[in-house]
Design a protein around this motif. Structure first.
Motif, PDB file in Angstrom:
ATOM      1  N   ASP A  23       0.836  -1.192   0.000  1.00 55.76           N
ATOM      2  CA  ASP A  23       0.000   0.000   0.000  1.00 55.76           C
ATOM      3  C   ASP A  23       0.879   1.254   0.000  1.00 55.76           C
ATOM      4  O   ASP A  23       2.112   1.172  -0.112  1.00 55.76           O
ATOM      5  N   ARG A  24       0.273   2.426   0.129  1.00 56.43           N
ATOM      6  CA  ARG A  24       1.012   3.681   0.032  1.00 56.43           C
ATOM      7  C   ARG A  24       2.048   3.830   1.134  1.00 56.43           C
ATOM      8  O   ARG A  24       3.036   4.554   0.979  1.00 56.43           O
ATOM      9  N   GLU A  25       1.846   3.147   2.250  1.00 51.16           N
ATOM     10  CA  GLU A  25       2.778   3.231   3.371  1.00 51.16           C
ATOM     11  C   GLU A  25       3.801   2.105   3.354  1.00 51.16           C
ATOM     12  O   GLU A  25       4.579   1.950   4.305  1.00 51.16           O
ATOM     13  N   GLY A  26       3.806   1.323   2.282  1.00 49.17           N
ATOM     14  CA  GLY A  26       4.784   0.252   2.167  1.00 49.17           C
ATOM     15  C   GLY A  26       4.449  -1.002   2.941  1.00 49.17           C
ATOM     16  O   GLY A  26       5.317  -1.854   3.176  1.00 49.17           O
ATOM     17  N   VAL A  56      -4.548  -4.976  -6.555  1.00 48.93           N
ATOM     18  CA  VAL A  56      -3.814  -3.766  -6.915  1.00 48.93           C
ATOM     19  C   VAL A  56      -4.425  -2.598  -6.145  1.00 48.93           C
ATOM     20  O   VAL A  56      -5.635  -2.574  -5.889  1.00 48.93           O
ATOM     21  N   TYR A  57      -3.590  -1.631  -5.762  1.00 52.85           N
ATOM     22  CA  TYR A  57      -4.077  -0.434  -5.065  1.00 52.85           C
ATOM     23  C   TYR A  57      -4.286   0.711  -6.050  1.00 52.85           C
ATOM     24  O   TYR A  57      -3.493   0.908  -6.979  1.00 52.85           O
ATOM     25  N   ARG A  58      -5.358   1.455  -5.823  1.00 51.75           N
ATOM     26  CA  ARG A  58      -5.550   2.749  -6.465  1.00 51.75           C
ATOM     27  C   ARG A  58      -4.808   3.792  -5.629  1.00 51.75           C
ATOM     28  O   ARG A  58      -4.554   3.585  -4.439  1.00 51.75           O
ATOM     29  N   SER A  59      -4.452   4.913  -6.234  1.00 55.89           N
ATOM     30  CA  SER A  59      -3.645   5.919  -5.535  1.00 55.89           C
ATOM     31  C   SER A  59      -4.350   6.494  -4.307  1.00 55.89           C
ATOM     32  O   SER A  59      -3.702   7.043  -3.417  1.00 55.89           O
TER      33      SER A  59
END
Length: 575
Positions: A358-361, A401-404
């Motif tokens: 995710d965005r935070e790794g 998959v993650y969206r932004s």
């Protein structure tokens, strides 16, 4: 693969003798102390070098006494593996090619060169019309003599036992010796590393080839062997012929599997359908095998912070970590990656499948057996992101998959359940595509029977999903809405007519918007307009892949029992 380093015992004795000679006039005690120091030092060096050699040659075949042997030069041995030797001469032909260009690759002017036919190393090569030969005649002189080559091929099936030895889980070795040289293909693959001597490639004049053909065989498993015979020396073609001195299978218990190997180049074929492929795939691309011995590799993701690859083996319920530094290292990252249930033996693929960050790794995991999407926290705990929809358990989340904006999208076919679509555990009547964020789960598509790989376009305006269905091998494209929903789903590309047993699996996108799809026969590359640019055909079918390395231009391939990589010209989209 390098040859283990060794120092002859006579050399040690010579050093000790010389040391005593130099100090024969010194006090006896001092000489003995010096001798002891020298011997200890030498032994330390030997142990150090032996350790280095072992680390560098962990893919070499064992040379100790095997637990079981099958002689493929006898009728009894060939019958035991349900095989049949087949044979063909080869023919040298003139072909068109390219001279070396300024880039030192085949990009220059057109030239004529030489090749041979048939190219019979591929596992799916049709040898049904070849001559059948009896195993007892392998030592018969064959080919045309002088400058000549030939092929021997055999399909083997691993038996349950040899005498009283259970073969399940053993390491299988094939050994042969041809007059004069041999190369050996295993299941359509010819792997080789710089400095390698023997194994799959030529060992030496009239030397034996010996190589691991599988690290954990199972009864009923089929393995295809193709042996390319070469008359030599090539610079002075002899007045004799090609023949096989021996052909045997050896089995060793307590094998090490899986294992990282010295990165070894394997054969690759590129089908170029459009000139635009040249901006993506180099003119002389290389695929390297990195690790082997897995039950099935899936769901890779590159950790940009750590500089390593994580990938799943859902069949063995494990996540592995591959670090490419040096010759590469392989370690277990997480056991029980997808299931902890007592009935785990009922499952074919209980472990994790798709992985991403995710965005935070934080690593996010699709768990087949647990039937959920979970996030791994820094303290090692798992946070469930999605496990039910409208009160009913998910099937077996596959890819994700993650969206932004932090929304995770995932596909949910029943392929992780023991009986797939007919499994009594199945609670949802469809195979959906879902989006989850902040504890809320949204169903965004039910268009496909086997939704599998998925990816966003670089600008996130479009969303792609492919379908694992032999009767509908398609990629769909949707328009992404601000609330995360999808609309106007349209057929983007149809591979149904391409044939082969492979349906569609992994899907990735590069920064130019091209799609990379695990499709029939290989890795299909599609333009953002939906045009088939070309196909990368590897020895083993790549089912999933991930962009990695510092520049994001290396595609790591999870291909059945192995891990591979190929360097491309373009950077990919990655978490």
């Amino acid at each position: 693969m390098m040859t283990p380093l060794s120092i002859d015992a006579s050399l040690v004795r010579a050093w000790a003798t010389q040391l005593n000679r130099e100090h024969r006039d010194a006090p006896t005690g001092a000489s003995l102390r010096r001798l002891r120091f020298t011997v200890v030092f030498i032994l330390g060096v030997l142990l150090f070098l032996a350790g280095r050699a072992f680390a560098e040659t962990n893919a070499d075949a064992p040379s100790s006494r095997p637990d079981a042997v099958i002689d493929l030069a006898t009728k009894e041995g060939v019958d035991l593996v349900k095989g049949q030797w087949r044979y063909s001469d080869t023919k040298i032909t003139q072909v068109d090619f390219k001279a070396a260009g300024a880039d030192k690759q085949p990009t220059g002017k057109s030239v004529k060169t030489y090749d041979f036919v048939p190219h019979a190393g591929g596992a799916d090569f049709d040898d049904s019309n070849w001559e059948r030969i009896e195993p007892a005649t392998l030592d018969a002189r064959r080919s045309t003599g002088r400058l000549c080559f030939n092929w021997y091929r055999i399909n083997i099936t691993i038996p349950p036992r040899v005498n009283d030895v259970d073969l399940a889980g053993t390491t299988a070795i094939f050994q042969t010796s041809l007059d004069d040289y041999a190369e050996i293909w295993v299941d359509g693959e010819l792997a080789r590393a710089p400095g390698q001597s023997g194994g799959s490639v030529i060992k030496g004049w009239n030397a034996a080839n010996r190589l691991i053909i599988n690290r954990s065989v199972q009864p009923g498993q089929k393995i295809q062997l193709a042996i390319f015979g070469i008359n030599g020396p090539l610079s002075n073609p002899p007045t004799n012929y090609i023949w096989m001195r021996e052909a045997k299978l050896e089995f060793y218990k307590d094998g090490i599997a899986p294992v990282a190997i010295t990165p070894s180049e394997v054969n690759v074929e590129i089908i170029r359908k459009d000139p635009a492929l040249d901006t993506i795939v180099p003119p002389n691309p290389k695929i390297f095998k990195l690790a082997e011995g897995f039950k099935f590799t899936e769901g890779p993701v590159w950790d940009r912070r750590g500089g390593y690859l994580l990938f799943s083996d859902p069949n063995s319920n494990t996540i592995y970590k591959y670090s490419p530094d040096g010759n590469g290292t392989l370690t277990v990252f997480r056991e029980k990656s997808g299931y902890e249930g007592a009935d785990i033996t009922e499952y074919g693929q209980p472990g994790s499948n798709g992985l991403t960050f995710d965005r935070e790794g934080r690593l996010t995991i699709n768990q087949h057996g647990n039937r959920r999407v979970a996030r791994l926290e820094s303290d090692g705990t798992l946070i469930v992101l999605a496990d039910k929809f409208e009160g009913k358990r998910l099937n077996s989340p596959n890819d994700l998959v993650y969206r932004s904006d932090g929304t995770v999208y995932f596909t949910d076919p029943p392929f992780g359940l023991p009986k797939f679509f007919s499994d009594p555990r199945k609670e949802l009547p469809f195979s959906g595509v879902f989006a989850a964020k902040d504890g809320k789960i949204q169903l965004v598509s039910t268009d496909l029977t086997g939704p599998n790989g998925l990816a966003f376009s670089p600008d996130e305006k479009f969303f792609y999903v492919d379908n694992w269905d032999d009767h509908k091998k398609v990629v769909m494209r949707y328009e992404v809405q601000p609330d995360g929903s999808l609309k106007n789903g349209k057929l983007f590309f149809d591979m149904t007519s391409a044939g082969t047993e492979d349906a569609l699996d992994g899907l990735k996108v590069d920064k130019a918007g091209n799609l990379y799809v695990s499709g029939p026969g290989g890795l299909w590359i599609l333009s953002l307009q939906g045009k088939h640019l070309g196909t990368i055909i590897a020895p083993k079918h790549p089912h999933n892949f991930a962009w990695g390395d510092a520049d994001g231009k290396t595609l790591y391939l999870c291909a059945r029992s192995g891990l591979y990589r190929i360097k491309l010209n373009i950077e990919g989209i990655r978490p």
